[in-house]
Structures are given as structure tokens and as C-alpha cells.
Scaffold this motif. Sequence first.
Motif, PDB file in Angstrom:
ATOM      1  N   TYR A  46     -17.393   7.928   5.784  1.00  0.00           N
ATOM      2  CA  TYR A  46     -17.882   7.871   4.590  1.00  0.00           C
ATOM      3  C   TYR A  46     -16.559   7.796   3.563  1.00  0.00           C
ATOM      4  O   TYR A  46     -16.109   7.344   2.500  1.00  0.00           O
ATOM      5  CB  TYR A  46     -18.662   8.999   4.255  1.00  0.00           C
ATOM      6  N   THR A  47     -15.483   8.762   4.080  1.00  0.00           N
ATOM      7  CA  THR A  47     -14.202   8.898   3.319  1.00  0.00           C
ATOM      8  C   THR A  47     -13.294   7.660   3.258  1.00  0.00           C
ATOM      9  O   THR A  47     -12.649   7.428   2.395  1.00  0.00           O
ATOM     10  CB  THR A  47     -13.254   9.961   3.515  1.00  0.00           C
ATOM     11  N   SER A  48     -13.392   7.134   4.297  1.00  0.00           N
ATOM     12  CA  SER A  48     -12.898   5.679   4.511  1.00  0.00           C
ATOM     13  C   SER A  48     -13.202   4.575   3.894  1.00  0.00           C
ATOM     14  O   SER A  48     -12.602   3.524   3.585  1.00  0.00           O
ATOM     15  CB  SER A  48     -12.535   5.102   6.010  1.00  0.00           C
ATOM     16  N   ARG A  85      -3.346 -10.291   0.447  1.00  0.00           N
ATOM     17  CA  ARG A  85      -3.928  -9.636  -0.263  1.00  0.00           C
ATOM     18  C   ARG A  85      -4.555  -8.486   0.727  1.00  0.00           C
ATOM     19  O   ARG A  85      -4.584  -7.375   0.585  1.00  0.00           O
ATOM     20  CB  ARG A  85      -5.286 -10.167  -0.733  1.00  0.00           C
ATOM     21  N   ARG A  86      -4.915  -9.117   2.202  1.00  0.00           N
ATOM     22  CA  ARG A  86      -5.353  -8.245   3.201  1.00  0.00           C
ATOM     23  C   ARG A  86      -4.108  -7.042   3.413  1.00  0.00           C
ATOM     24  O   ARG A  86      -4.355  -5.839   3.815  1.00  0.00           O
ATOM     25  CB  ARG A  86      -5.534  -8.798   4.358  1.00  0.00           C
ATOM     26  N   ILE A  87      -2.971  -7.546   3.753  1.00  0.00           N
ATOM     27  CA  ILE A  87      -1.565  -6.863   3.927  1.00  0.00           C
ATOM     28  C   ILE A  87      -1.593  -5.799   2.715  1.00  0.00           C
ATOM     29  O   ILE A  87      -1.366  -4.503   3.126  1.00  0.00           O
ATOM     30  CB  ILE A  87      -0.575  -7.638   3.964  1.00  0.00           C
ATOM     31  N   ILE A  88      -1.501  -6.087   1.420  1.00  0.00           N
ATOM     32  CA  ILE A  88      -1.495  -5.307   0.010  1.00  0.00           C
ATOM     33  C   ILE A  88      -2.589  -4.363   0.264  1.00  0.00           C
ATOM     34  O   ILE A  88      -2.288  -2.936   0.124  1.00  0.00           O
ATOM     35  CB  ILE A  88      -1.493  -5.864  -1.149  1.00  0.00           C
ATOM     36  N   SER A  89      -3.644  -4.378   0.614  1.00  0.00           N
ATOM     37  CA  SER A  89      -4.980  -3.571   0.594  1.00  0.00           C
ATOM     38  C   SER A  89      -4.727  -2.645   1.699  1.00  0.00           C
ATOM     39  O   SER A  89      -4.936  -1.611   1.466  1.00  0.00           O
ATOM     40  CB  SER A  89      -6.266  -4.533   0.905  1.00  0.00           C
ATOM     41  N   ALA A  90      -4.497  -2.986   2.800  1.00  0.00           N
ATOM     42  CA  ALA A  90      -4.162  -2.157   4.204  1.00  0.00           C
ATOM     43  C   ALA A  90      -3.120  -1.280   3.952  1.00  0.00           C
ATOM     44  O   ALA A  90      -3.019   0.039   3.972  1.00  0.00           O
ATOM     45  CB  ALA A  90      -4.079  -2.918   5.305  1.00  0.00           C
ATOM     46  N   VAL A  91      -1.707  -1.697   3.051  1.00  0.00           N
ATOM     47  CA  VAL A  91      -0.801  -0.803   3.048  1.00  0.00           C
ATOM     48  C   VAL A  91      -0.734   0.023   1.794  1.00  0.00           C
ATOM     49  O   VAL A  91      -0.464   1.176   1.959  1.00  0.00           O
ATOM     50  CB  VAL A  91       0.506  -2.000   2.997  1.00  0.00           C
ATOM     51  N   THR A  92      -1.520  -0.446   0.785  1.00  0.00           N
ATOM     52  CA  THR A  92      -1.472   0.267  -0.410  1.00  0.00           C
ATOM     53  C   THR A  92      -2.736   1.222  -0.690  1.00  0.00           C
ATOM     54  O   THR A  92      -2.850   2.198  -1.203  1.00  0.00           O
ATOM     55  CB  THR A  92      -1.302  -0.646  -1.650  1.00  0.00           C
ATOM     56  N   GLY A  93      -3.808   1.064   0.216  1.00  0.00           N
ATOM     57  CA  GLY A  93      -5.333   1.515   0.309  1.00  0.00           C
ATOM     58  C   GLY A  93      -6.045   0.996  -1.070  1.00  0.00           C
ATOM     59  O   GLY A  93      -6.974   1.708  -1.342  1.00  0.00           O
ATOM     60  N   GLY A  94      -5.602  -0.206  -1.565  1.00  0.00           N
ATOM     61  CA  GLY A  94      -6.248  -0.721  -2.648  1.00  0.00           C
ATOM     62  C   GLY A  94      -7.411  -1.346  -2.109  1.00  0.00           C
ATOM     63  O   GLY A  94      -7.572  -2.066  -1.268  1.00  0.00           O
ATOM     64  N   ASP A  95      -8.528  -1.300  -3.126  1.00  0.00           N
ATOM     65  CA  ASP A  95      -9.744  -2.116  -2.666  1.00  0.00           C
ATOM     66  C   ASP A  95      -9.494  -3.490  -2.448  1.00  0.00           C
ATOM     67  O   ASP A  95      -9.001  -4.125  -3.201  1.00  0.00           O
ATOM     68  CB  ASP A  95     -10.934  -1.821  -3.455  1.00  0.00           C
ATOM     69  N   TYR A  96      -9.878  -4.138  -1.156  1.00  0.00           N
ATOM     70  CA  TYR A  96      -9.493  -5.645  -1.019  1.00  0.00           C
ATOM     71  C   TYR A  96     -10.575  -6.384  -1.917  1.00  0.00           C
ATOM     72  O   TYR A  96      -9.889  -7.402  -2.464  1.00  0.00           O
ATOM     73  CB  TYR A  96      -9.897  -5.896   0.372  1.00  0.00           C
TER      74      TYR A  96
END
Length: 733
Positions: free
Chosen positions: A302-304, A111-122
Motif C-alpha cells: 500500500y505504501t509503495s 521517464r521510467r528511469i526518472i520515475s524509479a530514481v526520483t519516486g515521481g509518479d510515472y
Amino acid sequence: MQESTPAGPTGPAGDRPSAGGGGVPRGLTSLGDAIGAVLTSGPAAGGLTFGLPGLDAATGGLQPGRLTVVAAAPSVGGSLLGLAAARQAALVGNRRVLYAASGPNRSDITRRIISAVTGGDYPRLKQGRLTEHEQHLAQQLVHAPLMIDDGSDLTAGAIAETAPHVPGLALIVVDRLQAVHNPLLPLSGDRLPQASQALAALARTLHVPVLAVVDSDSPALLALLDADILLTLTPAADPSQVQVTVAERDFGAISSAYLIPDLLHARFLDAAAAPDGGTDSVGSPPRLGSVERELAEAALPYTSGARQGLPASVTHVLAALRTALTNGDQEALGYLAPSLAEAAATPRQLPDTDEGRRLAAALNAYATAGSADTIGEPAAVAEPAAGAVHGPDGADEDDEDDDREVLAPGDEQDEPEGAVFPALRILKDAVGRSKMHPIAVIRTQDRDSGPWPLISEDMDGEPRWVHPDVTSERVAHTRANGKRVRRDRLQLPDAFGEGVLCLIDRNGSYPSACSAVPLAPNKLLHTGPLEAFDKTQAGIYLIDIPPWNHTDMPHPLGRIIERPDDQGRVWVTTPHIKQLEKLVREGHLDTAPTIHDSWTGKANESLFKPFYAAARQARAELIETGGEPYKTYKTRLSIALRLLWPKRPEQRSPFWRPDWRMSMVAEASVRHWTTAFKAVREGHTLIALRNVDAAVFFTPNGTPPATYRTGTGFGEVKAAFIQPGEIIPEGDD
């Protein structure tokens, strides 16, 4: 250049067996061969890196044959650095990685990899909720050469046995070494020095980098680990950044770098701006000056998602600025100019922190420079405001929950005799009359230890949610007075059928919550892990984020889930614990969350009740009058509640109880969420839930849900109706 040649004995006789004696001579390498090896290794020659330019420059990348230890206290993000190296090697470099997970499991890592790669909320991904775009990108990672070992009894010996059998192995990541002994985790406690020696030997034997993460920055422990390279992560002076100190065994500290934690997306960002044309941070086109670049950099916390406190509209436009700068998109920059000018010209109550002050200065510089076309109004100075709690842009101006007022010198003083509503005197009297003898002010010398540093504004649990099938966009709008603004617009798919949007605005959520907010009037004691929640106690609790599979409602913890620690846990106050317990009893959650840590005291729900009663009566009398008396009432009410936790040291409030303040706000959030959930269970369709008082429902028959009472009293609501696709009015539109 000579070849490597066997060496004869160089020491005293007997130190080394001679060739004639049957021994194997040791191999020597000439300086020339060593220089050749150095020149053909490292990042420039295709070596492994973290994918973070500043850190890669400080470390020279990951060195084959060497053990690198990443040391960070819990919640600083050490595991994310190990994951960054693994992602860069496997996903970018297509190099095979062995990820030995002692602590996080394969699901956490994935999940952490998918979140970091896609920009989806962890936090959302932890609930198994992926958008179609995220699912598509995740499918592309299926064949990535990343091998995960999260089996039980994972030891350094087991890693050493497995690694030689992984074909083409380029990197080993061990996540993590746990400083505190755990009988279920071999890689913990006093076994760590021996494990570190085994991992260092493995690196030399296989001639690959080994990166191990340890959840401590204790110098004593790190000395025992004796790593070749040590990367120590500590909070920087700028609270939006983390400093990485790079040290080598033989030389000590040799360099440092700065990273920005983007915890919402389980990753670090590079804190240093890249030169023009760079791809890892803002690369500014030659036509743009330093003002735009500084604004984008100042807004990054803030934007991150690493920091909260900006209205959604401002966050969106600043994020778009960064994207346009990175891509060199002149057309997009031209389109953004009016919105940027408006954001810079509008007074902002930014948090009184280093990053808040930096952003305020950047907005001021942009407004002063006039680098974009203005909207015909004078520029106003943005000032950091301590203690400001920002609600949504659409906060109703006729609302006691508007905490956007700035605490000014003198606000902590009692109101004069004859004041319309002496809110602070009433609140002090309510606390003072309690038979529990509350401790209203925590001593200054005690505020940096115990439970107090653990409490943050993020614990409010405010829901900031839009239905997953609905498109929310920020669009330009011209008000009746000619002022150009931006407003939200909700687009519903045809499947919703015929109907209208019902806008719900709840009255006095904060003072209403004071009627029965569970809190501890006295000291919070460290009660540690708990087998179950004790309703006779109140305080703060460290829990796992419970899964929430209802797509028609936001998570019960609201935005709390956006700030988990690196083990996926969050701190919550008593109102949210009680809410989760109730959801378990009603069958909406499977099990109550595990309480991993706690600070609690004897509970009381009536401490603020006299204040609630007085505020309710005053509202009933003044709302009919309106005008200046009612405005003064709202202001004093807001000031009194914010003085429960003043942020500026010079603000000499009669209170300093962050737990009281956040418990009150959390109680308001819980009540707001619970009423909306009841409406959904009765068949209504929730479209959006924001702050502690705003909700949007889709109502085919044009009537508000019966779960809400319309009226002007506390807890009652105002209702309005608009057509789907129309802008949602805000303030005095």
C-alpha cells in the motif's frame, strides 16, 4: 600455477590440424586459472547486479559472456527488470550500458528511469509534469553512461555491429523480444530463436552480460530461445508479489526470489526484509521488535502504491514508519507512535486479499502489543472486508456514496415487506423489466477468463488531486469530544490573494449516475482493436493514456493512470471513453486515444433508470424525516449497488457484473470531474478534487461556483467555507 598452453590433437587423426600442418592450435586454460577467474568475478568483486538483494542472491548477479533472458507475460513487468539492471549498472556502478529498445522508445525509457530514481509518479511524468525536485534529480542523470538505441529496423545483427564500438561497454540490455509477429519489429515472432543465438554469441565474443526481455512465459518459446540463464516472472500466491524462477540451461530451475511491483514508480522492490542495518528494505534498530517490522512489511504493497484501499492518512503514517525504520530514526519513531496506535486501534475494512489479511493481522498485533502509547480508547480489531470501496477520509456520513459498509450474510436477500426502502428488490425489478433480457450473473466457471479478470476497482477513475502550487499536509487535531485525530490542511501561497476555501460535497453521486450509465446488459464479446469508438456499443477498452497539460485540473482518467501496463496502456469503461471523445470534440485533447483491445456488447443507458427514479423520490421524502428511516435508506441503497459485484464467493448476490458496477462508479467520477472542469473554465480556481463527491475551490468573494446547484437532491451539493490553513472537517467533526 601453469600458464595456458596450446593443445595438441586429442582425437583421432584428422580431427584437428596439427601445428606442423599450418593450423592454429586451440588454447586451453588450466583449472587453476579458471578458479582464479571465478574468484575475481561476480557481484562481490564488483560484478553487475539488479540492485535487488533477493534476486541478486538467487542469480549471483549478471554473468559476463552469458545470455540471460527475462521471460514474463505482458503486464507482469519484465521490462522493469531489464531497466533495473541498466539503472544499477549505469547510475550506481557508473558502468557503460547499451540499451537496445525494440518496443519502448527513448522517451518511455527515460521517464521510467526518472520515475524509479526520483519516486515521481510515472503517469504524471508521461504528461511531462515534473516537480522542481524531480527536475533537479533528472539533471544529475544527464551524464550517466547509458546509451539508448531505439532506431527502426533494430535487429540482433545491428546490435552486434554497434556493441563493439561502444567504449568500455559493460552490459547490453535488449528490451524487448516480442512473441507475436509484428512486420515492423524484426525482433518478433519466428525470428526470435535466431536473434537469441546471435545475442548469445555476442555475449561470448565481447565477454559482457547480455540481458534480453521477452514478453512471454510460454515454455515452448523459451525452449527455442535456449538462453544460458532464464528468469521467469509469474504472479506469486501473494498477489502483491511476483515470483522470479531462476533456471540454467544445464541444470533447470536452481533458485527463486520474490519481488514487489511498484508500477506507479516503474520499478520492482525487494520482497525480502534485509537484516538489521540493511539499506534496501526495512532494517530494524535493535530496540525495535518484530511487531513494528512486520507492520512496515505488511503495509509495503500500500505504501509503495502497488495496491490501493487505505485512507491517505494511514498510508502516510505507515510510509513514515518504514522510512524511520530504514533510517533507524528513534526520534521519528517516537513521534509516530500515537498515530500508529490510532491507526491500529481504528477498525479498518481492508480488502479481502492475502495482503489485506496480512496487514489486518499486523495492525491487530500492533494494537494488542501496546508497543506505542495509546490515545485512551480500547483497541479494535481490524477485519478484511470484501467488496469495500474506500473513499477519502473525509467522506460525508450523510452520503449515499459511502461504500465503507461491510456486506454481511443476508444482505443479498430481498428486504421484507414494509421496508423503508427495498433497494435490492427495486434494482432487481429494474433489470428484470428490461426488454434486452440482461445477463445479471456471469457463471462462476466463466469468471476467470475473457474480460472479467481485466476489470478492477482501479477503473473507477476517482480523482485524488491537489493543485500543484498548494501544500497538503496531514496534521493532528482534537475533536470536540476530546478524541485525537488527523486531518488535512491546505496551505496556499500568497500569490492566491485574499479569499476562502469553498468545500463542495455532492449528494448521491452513485445513485445519480444510475440515471444514464452506458453499459452492456448482455455478454461482452471480444471485439479487439477498434479504429474508433462505436457509441452503439459499451464495455471495456484498452487505450493509451492521453497527454493532459492542464495543471489546474487533474487528468480526466483520475487514478486510472496510476496503473498502466508496461506499455503505458490502461483499461477503461465506456463513461471514460465517451468523456475523452467529448474532450477531443471541445478541443481540450488533440486526438482520441487509440483502442488497442476491447470487449463490448450492445449499449444501453436506461437499465438502472427505474432504480434511480425510486431512490430519488425516496430521498426527497426521507431526508426531511431524518433519523433511523433515512439511515436505513442510505444503508440499503449502498448495499444494493455494491451487490452488483460482490467479492466473496459465499456472497450469493442476484448479480455478478463487474462491468456494470465499474461503469456506474466511472459515470459518477466523470460527472464529478466534468462539473469541476466547467467551473475552472468559468474562471474558478480548483484547489482539490477527491473521490466522486468532494471538491475544494478558492473563492475570493466567498460564494460557491455557479456550476453547482446547492440543495439536498441528487446531483446537488452542500457548500461550506473555511479559511486557508484551517483543517478540513471530516465526518461529524
